[in-house]
Design a protein around this motif. Structure first.
Motif, short mmCIF file in Angstrom:
data_model
loop_
_atom_site.label_atom_id
_atom_site.label_comp_id
_atom_site.label_asym_id
_atom_site.label_seq_id
_atom_site.Cartn_x
_atom_site.Cartn_y
_atom_site.Cartn_z
N GLN A 1 0.13 -3.83 7.57
CA GLN A 1 0.95 -3.88 6.56
C GLN A 1 1.66 -5.19 5.36
OE1 GLN A 1 5.43 -1.82 6.58
NE2 GLN A 1 4.11 -1.29 4.33
N PHE A 2 1.15 -4.87 4.53
CA PHE A 2 1.92 -6.06 4.06
C PHE A 2 3.31 -6.69 3.15
CE2 PHE A 2 -2.62 -7.13 4.05
CZ PHE A 2 -2.82 -8.05 4.83
N ILE A 3 4.20 -6.96 4.03
CA ILE A 3 5.47 -7.37 2.26
C ILE A 3 6.09 -8.10 1.73
CG2 ILE A 3 8.49 -6.69 3.22
CD1 ILE A 3 7.79 -5.38 6.00
N SER A 4 5.96 -8.21 1.12
CA SER A 4 6.38 -9.15 0.01
C SER A 4 7.81 -9.13 0.27
CB SER A 4 5.56 -9.15 -1.54
OG SER A 4 6.56 -7.88 -2.19
N PHE A 5 8.70 -10.37 0.62
CA PHE A 5 10.18 -10.00 -0.09
C PHE A 5 10.84 -12.06 -0.83
CE2 PHE A 5 8.80 -12.37 4.10
CZ PHE A 5 9.80 -13.78 4.17
N GLY A 6 11.82 -12.13 -0.98
CA GLY A 6 12.29 -13.02 -0.65
C GLY A 6 13.69 -13.94 -0.36
N THR B 1 -4.15 -6.65 0.60
CA THR B 1 -4.22 -5.77 0.52
C THR B 1 -5.50 -5.30 0.27
OG1 THR B 1 -2.22 -5.61 0.31
CG2 THR B 1 -3.80 -3.20 -0.39
N ARG B 2 -5.89 -6.28 -1.31
CA ARG B 2 -7.57 -5.60 -2.11
C ARG B 2 -8.22 -6.19 -0.54
NH1 ARG B 2 -6.16 -7.62 -6.24
NH2 ARG B 2 -5.30 -5.88 -7.40
N HIS B 3 -7.81 -7.56 -0.11
CA HIS B 3 -9.39 -7.91 0.91
C HIS B 3 -9.62 -6.99 1.58
CE1 HIS B 3 -11.24 -11.13 2.51
NE2 HIS B 3 -11.18 -10.53 4.18
N PHE B 4 -8.42 -6.92 2.23
CA PHE B 4 -8.56 -5.73 3.79
C PHE B 4 -8.36 -4.56 3.47
CE2 PHE B 4 -6.48 -9.88 4.90
CZ PHE B 4 -7.01 -9.71 6.84
N LEU B 5 -8.74 -4.05 2.51
CA LEU B 5 -8.32 -2.55 2.44
C LEU B 5 -10.35 -1.98 2.44
CD1 LEU B 5 -6.94 -1.37 -0.91
CD2 LEU B 5 -6.47 -0.16 1.15
N PRO B 6 -11.05 -2.62 1.71
CA PRO B 6 -12.01 -2.00 3.37
C PRO B 6 -13.28 -1.88 3.71
CG PRO B 6 -12.63 -3.48 0.56
CD PRO B 6 -11.21 -3.74 1.62
N MET C 1 -10.59 -1.75 6.44
CA MET C 1 -9.46 -1.36 7.84
C MET C 1 -9.21 0.22 7.16
SD MET C 1 -7.50 -4.68 8.99
CE MET C 1 -6.76 -2.95 9.80
N ASP C 2 -9.21 0.85 7.87
CA ASP C 2 -8.40 2.54 7.52
C ASP C 2 -7.41 2.47 6.91
OD1 ASP C 2 -11.22 3.35 8.79
OD2 ASP C 2 -10.91 3.99 10.57
N ASN C 3 -6.37 1.55 7.13
CA ASN C 3 -5.23 2.20 6.91
C ASN C 3 -4.30 1.14 7.15
OD1 ASN C 3 -2.09 2.48 7.29
ND2 ASN C 3 -2.57 4.00 8.31
N VAL C 4 -4.68 -0.02 4.73
CA VAL C 4 -3.84 -0.85 4.64
C VAL C 4 -2.76 -0.55 3.77
CG1 VAL C 4 -4.19 -3.21 3.90
CG2 VAL C 4 -5.63 -2.17 5.49
N SER C 5 -1.42 -0.93 3.53
CA SER C 5 -0.50 -0.83 2.26
C SER C 5 -0.29 -1.96 2.53
CB SER C 5 0.09 0.24 3.22
OG SER C 5 0.92 0.57 4.39
N VAL C 6 0.53 -1.91 1.30
CA VAL C 6 1.41 -3.19 0.87
C VAL C 6 2.90 -2.54 -0.13
CG1 VAL C 6 -0.09 -2.99 -1.25
CG2 VAL C 6 1.64 -4.63 -0.70
N TYR C 7 4.31 -3.28 0.59
CA TYR C 7 5.27 -2.48 0.13
C TYR C 7 5.83 -4.29 -0.18
CZ TYR C 7 10.51 -1.64 0.24
OH TYR C 7 11.86 -1.60 0.56
N HIS C 8 6.15 -4.31 -1.32
CA HIS C 8 7.28 -5.04 -2.43
C HIS C 8 8.59 -5.37 -2.20
CE1 HIS C 8 3.45 -6.83 -2.85
NE2 HIS C 8 3.25 -5.65 -4.04
N ARG C 9 9.06 -5.60 -1.06
CA ARG C 9 10.38 -5.30 -0.90
C ARG C 9 11.95 -5.45 -2.05
NH1 ARG C 9 13.98 -8.57 3.54
NH2 ARG C 9 14.62 -9.55 1.87
N GLU C 10 11.57 -6.74 -2.74
CA GLU C 10 12.35 -6.76 -4.19
C GLU C 10 12.12 -6.55 -5.46
OE1 GLU C 10 14.50 -7.96 -1.72
OE2 GLU C 10 13.75 -9.43 -0.64
N ILE C 11 11.14 -5.45 -5.22
CA ILE C 11 10.51 -5.20 -6.90
C ILE C 11 10.53 -3.91 -6.28
CG2 ILE C 11 8.51 -4.53 -8.89
CD1 ILE C 11 7.20 -7.21 -7.85
N LYS C 12 11.51 -3.46 -7.28
CA LYS C 12 11.61 -1.40 -7.13
C LYS C 12 11.32 -1.04 -9.04
CE LYS C 12 14.20 -1.47 -3.64
NZ LYS C 12 13.09 -1.42 -2.24
N SER C 13 10.23 -0.05 -8.91
CA SER C 13 9.58 0.30 -10.02
C SER C 13 9.89 1.97 -10.50
CB SER C 13 8.02 0.02 -9.94
OG SER C 13 7.70 1.16 -8.23
#
Length: 300
Positions: free
Chosen positions: A182-187, A281-286, A288-300
């Motif tokens: 998992q990739f987490i973006s944060f401030g 995330t775009r690079h590793f998705l193809p 690996m089986d389980n790749v995700s991204v979470y943007h901590r400071e962006i609430k959609s």
């Protein structure tokens, strides 16, 4: 048999995690005495091929292949002290068990807010004076087993729905012997993610915030993507992080690591960290089986 052990501090989301796992087919037990873990697992395993009837409808005991147990500070301290040895013994039987130990936590401030909002009594209050002391006491009680966790989940900034998604897609759907990445973006100005295994500081990169026409956008939107894609230093950073992970993730796997969480931080967590997390995330998705991204400071 897939076994997930859930633990963590009260108010961090353990009940939600157990409910999610139960909803998707795990056999769940809450507040299991740690000392009874081996006997419980052996009993459930013995039922694996037996059939049973629930409310008049017949089913097989295949559900026993997926078990989730919650073990936390409600246990006697002497039982918790036995847990590291018990888990080590279970992991030694690699043909029978696939074990994930998930530890949930949140900042003291958020735990206090959650308990104050619900007005529930903290389970450790009889051992300490006041809510703050109870939270600190529970932390000390759980510290020895927290280090056992294959995945720590920081729920400080997670909504109920985001936590449900983490448990469902990252934990429950992780395939055996494969890493969940998992990739987490944060401030940085909002604090480090407590659950990051590796943290990259991206604040040295060109910052779209200082361009008035880009300030209101984030790293998932076209104007910022265009700007950052054209920055040589940004592309070099992405290449270096990619090379590092491609080289060392196999070593994490060889060391029996089931989960790796990569923190990517810029100043506010809106532009650079978001863009780079998306690119990685775009690079590793193809790959690996389980790749995700979470943007901590962006609430959609």
């Amino acid at each position: 048999m897939k076994l997930i052990i859930i633990s963590g501090r009260s108010g961090s989301g353990k009940s939600t995690a157990v409910q999610v796992l139960e909803d998707i087919g795990f056999y769940c037990i809450d507040n299991l005495p740690a000392a009874l873990l081996p006997e419980t697992i052996n009993y459930l395993h013995s039922l694996k091929n037996e059939s049973f009837s629930i409310a008049g409808s017949h089913d097989t005991a295949g559900i026993q292949d997926k078990i989730a147990l919650c073990i936390d500070a409600r246990n006697p301290a002497k039982h918790l002290e036995q847990l590291p040895k018990i888990i080590a013994n279970l992991k030694a039987d690699k043909q029978q068990f696939e074990i994930d130990f998930i530890y949930l936590d949140a900042s003291d401030e958020i735990l206090i807010q959650r308990y104050s909002a619900t007005r529930r009594r903290h389970p450790m209050e009889s051992m300490a004076k006041g809510l703050q002391s109870a939270i600190e006491y529970e932390n000390s009680v759980l510290a020895p087993i927290a280090d056992l966790a294959s995945l720590r989940i920081d729920t400080t900034h997670l909504s109920l729905y985001e936590l449900r998604d983490v448990i469902k897609y990252r934990v429950a759907e992780r395939t055996e012997q494969n890493i969940s990445l998992q990739f987490i973006s944060f401030g940085f100005k909002h604090g480090l993610p407590l659950d990051s295994d590796i943290v990259y500081d991206l604040r040295i990169l060109p910052n779209p915030y200082w361009l008035p026409e880009l300030r209101s956008f984030n790293g998932r939107q076209a104007p910022v993507i265009k700007f950052l894609s054209e920055q040589p230093l940004v592309n070099k950073m992405i290449a270096d992080i990619t090379n590092y992970l491609e080289k060392w993730l196999p070593e994490f796997k060889q060391n029996n690591r089931s989960y790796v969480t990569i923190g990517l931080g810029c100043t506010g967590g809106q532009h650079r960290s978001v863009f780079i997390a998306e690119q990685l995330t775009r690079h590793f998705l193809p790959l690996m089986d389980n790749v995700s991204v979470y943007h901590r400071e962006i609430k959609s």
